[in-house]
Design a protein around this motif. Structure first.
Motif, PDB file in Angstrom:
ATOM      1  N   UNK A  29       0.800  -1.222   0.000  1.00  0.00           N
ATOM      2  CA  UNK A  29       0.000   0.000   0.000  1.00  0.00           C
ATOM      3  C   UNK A  29       0.831   1.270   0.000  1.00  0.00           C
ATOM      4  N   UNK A  30       2.105   1.159   0.398  1.00  0.00           N
ATOM      5  CA  UNK A  30       2.935   2.349   0.599  1.00  0.00           C
ATOM      6  C   UNK A  30       2.930   3.304  -0.583  1.00  0.00           C
ATOM      7  N   UNK A  31       3.026   2.803  -1.788  1.00  0.00           N
ATOM      8  CA  UNK A  31       3.134   3.672  -2.958  1.00  0.00           C
ATOM      9  C   UNK A  31       1.797   3.937  -3.643  1.00  0.00           C
ATOM     10  N   UNK A  32       0.726   3.373  -3.120  1.00  0.00           N
ATOM     11  CA  UNK A  32      -0.563   3.506  -3.799  1.00  0.00           C
ATOM     12  C   UNK A  32      -1.620   4.233  -2.972  1.00  0.00           C
ATOM     13  N   UNK A  33      -1.456   4.275  -1.666  1.00  0.00           N
ATOM     14  CA  UNK A  33      -2.445   4.904  -0.789  1.00  0.00           C
ATOM     15  C   UNK A  33      -1.771   6.051  -0.033  1.00  0.00           C
ATOM     16  N   UNK A  34      -2.374   7.245  -0.030  1.00  0.00           N
ATOM     17  CA  UNK A  34      -1.767   8.366   0.687  1.00  0.00           C
ATOM     18  C   UNK A  34      -1.649   8.087   2.186  1.00  0.00           C
ATOM     19  N   UNK A  35      -0.695   8.745   2.818  1.00  0.00           N
ATOM     20  CA  UNK A  35      -0.501   8.604   4.258  1.00  0.00           C
ATOM     21  C   UNK A  35       0.642   7.679   4.589  1.00  0.00           C
ATOM     22  N   UNK A  36       0.779   7.412   5.884  1.00  0.00           N
ATOM     23  CA  UNK A  36       1.883   6.601   6.389  1.00  0.00           C
ATOM     24  C   UNK A  36       1.324   5.401   7.139  1.00  0.00           C
ATOM     25  N   UNK A  37       1.927   4.241   6.889  1.00  0.00           N
ATOM     26  CA  UNK A  37       1.497   3.000   7.531  1.00  0.00           C
ATOM     27  C   UNK A  37       2.581   2.514   8.488  1.00  0.00           C
ATOM     28  N   UNK A  38       2.149   2.060   9.673  1.00  0.00           N
ATOM     29  CA  UNK A  38       3.051   1.449  10.644  1.00  0.00           C
ATOM     30  C   UNK A  38       2.341   0.237  11.244  1.00  0.00           C
ATOM     31  N   UNK A  39       3.118  -0.629  11.893  1.00  0.00           N
ATOM     32  CA  UNK A  39       2.534  -1.827  12.506  1.00  0.00           C
ATOM     33  C   UNK A  39       2.830  -1.804  13.996  1.00  0.00           C
ATOM     34  N   UNK A  40       1.782  -2.007  14.800  1.00  0.00           N
ATOM     35  CA  UNK A  40       1.908  -2.027  16.250  1.00  0.00           C
ATOM     36  C   UNK A  40       1.360  -3.355  16.763  1.00  0.00           C
ATOM     37  N   UNK A  41       1.373  -3.512  18.076  1.00  0.00           N
ATOM     38  CA  UNK A  41       0.781  -4.708  18.680  1.00  0.00           C
ATOM     39  C   UNK A  41      -0.717  -4.814  18.373  1.00  0.00           C
ATOM     40  N   UNK A  42      -1.368  -3.674  18.155  1.00  0.00           N
ATOM     41  CA  UNK A  42      -2.803  -3.661  17.891  1.00  0.00           C
ATOM     42  C   UNK A  42      -3.142  -3.872  16.425  1.00  0.00           C
ATOM     43  N   UNK A  43      -2.153  -3.797  15.547  1.00  0.00           N
ATOM     44  CA  UNK A  43      -2.415  -3.958  14.123  1.00  0.00           C
ATOM     45  C   UNK A  43      -1.789  -2.830  13.329  1.00  0.00           C
TER      46      UNK A  43
END
Length: 201
Positions: free
Chosen positions: A31-45
């Motif tokens: 999704x990084x290059x196709x959806x605006x914004x920033x994605x991260x992964x935590x214990x919750x998802x």
């Protein structure tokens, strides 16, 4: 501390990684290059900061980077780019706004190891402040980032967290030093000014 299935050390003593985490990481990278914004992964998802950072956020990041690099030794960087900071066994992938790290520790093919960072610095998002004040505060201690500094353009305040120690809920920062914009702030061994850091309207 509770771990997701597949985390930790198996019977062979080797560190294992959760299949769920690997699946989430695959989704984030797709999704990084196709959806605006920033994605991260935590214990919750997966955390998705949908709003692209605006002027005050990015100007704060720029000024912090420049001020730190003026006072740090040449072999250190206040890095604001890729890659992420990742702890596969814990199932956490974060992307600090600024990472204080030795240039030698940046010579890796994939994500930075959290314990190679000297500090992680975040400028609080206008739309999701709990991600910085709650989620990242927990996660950075959990994965061993020794120092975490938060700058909050909503309020013109911030805090520096250090001294990770064990608690019943897992590693947490033991020391918190609050500051207000206009004061000098010390991050690890270096003191910088917070004068003229922008605020959100």
């Amino acid at each position: 501390m509770t771990r997701a299935p597949g985390h930790g050390r198996g019977a062979s003593g080797m560190t294992t990684v959760s299949p769920l985490y690997l699946s989430m990481r695959k989704v984030v990278h797709s999704l990084d290059d196709t959806v605006p914004g920033k994605f991260e992964i935590t214990k919750e998802g997966i955390v998705h900061d949908m709003v692209t950072p605006g002027g005050p956020h990015e100007l704060t990041v720029l000024r912090l980077r420049k001020r730190l690099e003026k006072v740090m030794p040449d072999e250190l960087a206040a890095h604001t780019g890729e890659p992420d900071v990742e702890d596969e066994p814990e199932g956490i992938m974060r992307h600090p706004d600024v990472m204080v790290i030795a240039e030698a520790d940046m010579e890796v093919e994939n994500s930075f190891a959290p314990r190679t960072l000297i500090a992680a610095i975040e400028v609080v998002s206008r739309c999701n402040p709990d991600n910085d004040w709650v989620g990242k505060l927990r996660d950075y201690a959990l994965i061993g980032v020794p120092l975490y500094a938060i700058f909050d353009p909503r309020t013109g305040t911030g805090a520096v967290f250090s001294d990770i120690h064990a608690t019943p809920d897992g590693p947490r920062y033991a020391t918190r030093k609050d500051f207000v914009y206009g004061e000098d702030v010390t991050i690890a061994h270096w003191t910088i000014s917070t004068q003229d850091l922008p605020r959100y309207p």
